[in-house]
Design an enzyme around this catalytic site. Sequence first.
Site, PDB file in Angstrom:
ATOM      1  N   LEU A 127       0.837  -1.209   0.000  1.00  0.00           N
ATOM      2  CA  LEU A 127       0.000   0.000   0.000  1.00  0.00           C
ATOM      3  C   LEU A 127       0.873   1.261   0.000  1.00  0.00           C
ATOM      4  O   LEU A 127       0.572   2.246  -0.686  1.00  0.00           O
ATOM      5  CB  LEU A 127      -0.904  -0.034   1.241  1.00  0.00           C
ATOM      6  CG  LEU A 127      -2.072   0.921   1.242  1.00  0.00           C
ATOM      7  CD1 LEU A 127      -3.028   0.647   0.105  1.00  0.00           C
ATOM      8  CD2 LEU A 127      -2.830   0.834   2.575  1.00  0.00           C
ATOM      9  N   ASN A 157      -5.848  -1.692   8.112  1.00  0.00           N
ATOM     10  CA  ASN A 157      -7.048  -2.452   8.466  1.00  0.00           C
ATOM     11  C   ASN A 157      -7.059  -2.665   9.973  1.00  0.00           C
ATOM     12  O   ASN A 157      -6.008  -2.685  10.611  1.00  0.00           O
ATOM     13  CB  ASN A 157      -7.033  -3.823   7.781  1.00  0.00           C
ATOM     14  CG  ASN A 157      -7.485  -3.734   6.332  1.00  0.00           C
ATOM     15  OD1 ASN A 157      -8.079  -2.749   5.912  1.00  0.00           O
ATOM     16  ND2 ASN A 157      -7.197  -4.774   5.571  1.00  0.00           N
ATOM     17  N   LYS A 184     -15.624  -1.801   7.756  1.00  0.00           N
ATOM     18  CA  LYS A 184     -14.500  -2.516   7.125  1.00  0.00           C
ATOM     19  C   LYS A 184     -14.037  -3.641   8.051  1.00  0.00           C
ATOM     20  O   LYS A 184     -13.745  -4.756   7.591  1.00  0.00           O
ATOM     21  CB  LYS A 184     -13.357  -1.518   6.855  1.00  0.00           C
ATOM     22  CG  LYS A 184     -12.109  -2.116   6.232  1.00  0.00           C
ATOM     23  CD  LYS A 184     -12.277  -2.353   4.739  1.00  0.00           C
ATOM     24  CE  LYS A 184     -10.963  -2.625   4.021  1.00  0.00           C
ATOM     25  NZ  LYS A 184     -10.578  -4.016   3.967  1.00  0.00           N
ATOM     26  N   ASN A 210     -13.558  -7.716   7.281  1.00  0.00           N
ATOM     27  CA  ASN A 210     -12.293  -8.416   7.543  1.00  0.00           C
ATOM     28  C   ASN A 210     -12.436  -9.474   8.644  1.00  0.00           C
ATOM     29  O   ASN A 210     -11.792 -10.528   8.569  1.00  0.00           O
ATOM     30  CB  ASN A 210     -11.183  -7.423   7.920  1.00  0.00           C
ATOM     31  CG  ASN A 210     -10.717  -6.600   6.730  1.00  0.00           C
ATOM     32  OD1 ASN A 210     -10.788  -5.386   6.731  1.00  0.00           O
ATOM     33  ND2 ASN A 210     -10.254  -7.263   5.681  1.00  0.00           N
ATOM     34  N   SER A 227      -5.468 -11.214   2.912  1.00  0.00           N
ATOM     35  CA  SER A 227      -4.162 -10.799   3.442  1.00  0.00           C
ATOM     36  C   SER A 227      -3.774 -11.670   4.645  1.00  0.00           C
ATOM     37  O   SER A 227      -2.598 -11.972   4.847  1.00  0.00           O
ATOM     38  CB  SER A 227      -4.197  -9.328   3.840  1.00  0.00           C
ATOM     39  OG  SER A 227      -5.250  -9.089   4.743  1.00  0.00           O
ATOM     40  N   GLU A 234      -2.869  -9.620  11.395  1.00  0.00           N
ATOM     41  CA  GLU A 234      -3.536  -8.480  12.038  1.00  0.00           C
ATOM     42  C   GLU A 234      -4.711  -8.926  12.913  1.00  0.00           C
ATOM     43  O   GLU A 234      -5.541  -8.108  13.285  1.00  0.00           O
ATOM     44  CB  GLU A 234      -3.992  -7.479  10.965  1.00  0.00           C
ATOM     45  CG  GLU A 234      -2.824  -6.843  10.237  1.00  0.00           C
ATOM     46  CD  GLU A 234      -3.225  -5.737   9.261  1.00  0.00           C
ATOM     47  OE1 GLU A 234      -2.840  -4.572   9.467  1.00  0.00           O
ATOM     48  OE2 GLU A 234      -3.916  -6.045   8.276  1.00  0.00           O
TER      49      GLU A 234
HETATM   50  P1  NAP Z   1       3.051  -4.651   3.744  1.00  0.00           P
HETATM   51  O1  NAP Z   1       3.218  -4.842   2.278  1.00  0.00           O
HETATM   52  O2  NAP Z   1       3.528  -5.735   4.652  1.00  0.00           O
HETATM   53  O3  NAP Z   1       3.711  -3.249   4.145  1.00  0.00           O
HETATM   54  C1  NAP Z   1       4.145  -2.904   5.425  1.00  0.00           C
HETATM   55  C2  NAP Z   1       5.551  -2.372   5.254  1.00  0.00           C
HETATM   56  O4  NAP Z   1       5.995  -1.769   6.449  1.00  0.00           O
HETATM   57  C3  NAP Z   1       6.570  -3.476   4.917  1.00  0.00           C
HETATM   58  O5  NAP Z   1       7.392  -3.033   3.862  1.00  0.00           O
HETATM   59  C4  NAP Z   1       7.356  -3.620   6.215  1.00  0.00           C
HETATM   60  O6  NAP Z   1       8.670  -4.054   6.016  1.00  0.00           O
HETATM   61  C5  NAP Z   1       7.331  -2.192   6.699  1.00  0.00           C
HETATM   62  N1  NAP Z   1       7.653  -2.036   8.120  1.00  0.00           N
HETATM   63  C6  NAP Z   1       7.427  -2.875   9.153  1.00  0.00           C
HETATM   64  N2  NAP Z   1       7.851  -2.341  10.311  1.00  0.00           N
HETATM   65  C7  NAP Z   1       8.387  -1.131   9.997  1.00  0.00           C
HETATM   66  C8  NAP Z   1       9.008  -0.094  10.753  1.00  0.00           C
HETATM   67  N3  NAP Z   1       9.187  -0.194  12.075  1.00  0.00           N
HETATM   68  N4  NAP Z   1       9.453   1.012  10.098  1.00  0.00           N
HETATM   69  C9  NAP Z   1       9.302   1.144   8.758  1.00  0.00           C
HETATM   70  N5  NAP Z   1       8.724   0.192   7.990  1.00  0.00           N
HETATM   71  C10 NAP Z   1       8.272  -0.925   8.598  1.00  0.00           C
HETATM   72  O7  NAP Z   1       1.512  -4.415   4.078  1.00  0.00           O
HETATM   73  P2  NAP Z   1       0.404  -3.696   3.143  1.00  0.00           P
HETATM   74  O8  NAP Z   1      -0.265  -4.720   2.311  1.00  0.00           O
HETATM   75  O9  NAP Z   1       1.014  -2.519   2.485  1.00  0.00           O
HETATM   76  O10 NAP Z   1      -0.660  -3.262   4.239  1.00  0.00           O
HETATM   77  C11 NAP Z   1      -0.492  -2.140   5.079  1.00  0.00           C
HETATM   78  C12 NAP Z   1      -1.821  -1.923   5.822  1.00  0.00           C
HETATM   79  O11 NAP Z   1      -2.821  -1.576   4.856  1.00  0.00           O
HETATM   80  C13 NAP Z   1      -2.376  -3.181   6.518  1.00  0.00           C
HETATM   81  O12 NAP Z   1      -3.100  -2.791   7.654  1.00  0.00           O
HETATM   82  C14 NAP Z   1      -3.320  -3.774   5.497  1.00  0.00           C
HETATM   83  O13 NAP Z   1      -4.333  -4.596   6.089  1.00  0.00           O
HETATM   84  C15 NAP Z   1      -3.923  -2.495   4.927  1.00  0.00           C
HETATM   85  N6  NAP Z   1      -4.463  -2.621   3.570  1.00  0.00           N
HETATM   86  C16 NAP Z   1      -3.686  -3.174   2.586  1.00  0.00           C
HETATM   87  C17 NAP Z   1      -4.227  -3.264   1.316  1.00  0.00           C
HETATM   88  C18 NAP Z   1      -3.449  -3.847   0.182  1.00  0.00           C
HETATM   89  O14 NAP Z   1      -4.043  -4.021  -0.894  1.00  0.00           O
HETATM   90  N7  NAP Z   1      -2.175  -4.170   0.323  1.00  0.00           N
HETATM   91  C19 NAP Z   1      -5.537  -2.804   1.058  1.00  0.00           C
HETATM   92  C20 NAP Z   1      -6.268  -2.256   2.101  1.00  0.00           C
HETATM   93  C21 NAP Z   1      -5.714  -2.153   3.372  1.00  0.00           C
HETATM   94  P3  NAP Z   1       8.989  -5.646   6.179  1.00  0.00           P
HETATM   95  O15 NAP Z   1       8.115  -6.344   5.182  1.00  0.00           O
HETATM   96  O16 NAP Z   1      10.443  -5.692   5.893  1.00  0.00           O
HETATM   97  O17 NAP Z   1       8.609  -5.979   7.598  1.00  0.00           O
HETATM   98  O1  PAF Z   2      -7.556  -8.245   3.968  1.00  0.00           O
HETATM   99  C1  PAF Z   2      -7.949  -8.549   2.830  1.00  0.00           C
HETATM  100  O2  PAF Z   2      -7.536  -9.519   2.199  1.00  0.00           O
HETATM  101  C2  PAF Z   2      -8.973  -7.641   2.161  1.00  0.00           C
HETATM  102  O3  PAF Z   2      -9.224  -6.556   3.006  1.00  0.00           O
HETATM  103  C3  PAF Z   2     -10.293  -8.347   1.772  1.00  0.00           C
HETATM  104  C4  PAF Z   2     -11.345  -7.288   1.532  1.00  0.00           C
HETATM  105  C5  PAF Z   2     -10.768  -9.304   2.831  1.00  0.00           C
HETATM  106  C6  PAF Z   2     -10.167  -9.029   0.439  1.00  0.00           C
HETATM  107  O4  PAF Z   2      -9.250 -10.071   0.406  1.00  0.00           O
END
Ligand code: NAP
Ligand code: PAF
Length: 305
Positions: free
Chosen positions: A11, A98, A176, A180, A244, A256
Amino acid sequence: MRITVLGCGALGQLWLCALTKMGHDVQGWLKVFAPHFRFQVVSTEQDSFSHTLSVNDSQKLQQCELLLVTLKAQQLPSGLLPLIPLLPKECPIILMHNGLGVVDDLPQLTQPLCHAVTTQAAYRTPTATFHKAWGFTQLGPLNSAAASLSNLAEILHQALPDVAWYDDIKTSAWKKLAVNAVINPLTVKYHCQNGQLMDVLSEVTLLCREIALVMNREGIHTDDSQLFESVVNVIQATAGNYSSMLQDIQAQRSTEIDYITGYLLKRARCFGLNLPQHSALYQWVKQQESDYASDTLRTTLPSSW
Ligand code: NAP
Ligand code: PAF
């Protein structure tokens, strides 16, 4: 605008890309210091954007006009707190994650604090981040200092639409969380894609009923059938996805769950409510996490242990 993005994962990179393209002065903030950060984002139309950014520049942080935090809920307190003393007192912080309950783990902040709930979808591989589906981002205030910051929604909207300001972000976040709290742990239990949950709709019904009880006690107007409909809509719209949480379990990362089902159960306890279905799912996911945590410990300990 001078923006720092803390958490440069899927993200975070989506936002780094969108904000850079809009001409903002953006830096990333990584867990481990590096001289710069190169990322590549592939759009839903398969266009690729590569860029190199400065990272972890404390001087830039001291002049920052927006801190966008795209860490996972469980990473947030330890990732954010060391940055607070460097951040200007008036710099807005947007927590985009999330789950709920993260602010309970933070001290009171003087900076304006917002929560963003998004249905944008992105995933990352070792080489690139893929924007999988366009979604909607709801942004709103978590403290009184942020109450008048609706202009931030417009700035983010220009970069990665749609974004809208919601004074009542708590309701958006609970809706949301409801989605989840049903989909994520159930896909872990059945080890399946989201779409296969259409085979266990009786369980979905029971889970929605328990969530509605808590949401009503939180003062949120909803009922079982509304929640069921929105959960089924997401199951169908994301049928081919692995949630996720299941991805985290498969990669043996911490999930999470404590900020999704764990938060739901915590609030239920405050209202004297018992949620047997969610409690069982919570235990299921925690058991999976502790199984691989002890596997890791076993493989890292010397054999004499
Ligand atoms: P992600 O890909 O795991 O991103 C988190 C990032 O933060 C990773 O690069 C991680 O590095 C880094 N990190 C961890 N600890 C840190 C610290 N102390 N300082 C700096 N960076 C640090 O997760 P994401 O998918 O982007 O999701 C982020 C949030 O958005 C979650 O709550 C998720 O549920 C929500 N979300 C995601 C999506 C999506 O499509 N991806 C959609 C809606 C909501 P490492 O991997 O090296 O630990
Ligand atoms: O956490 C996830 O994976 C997404 O928020 C959702 C909406 C459940 C779709 O996979």
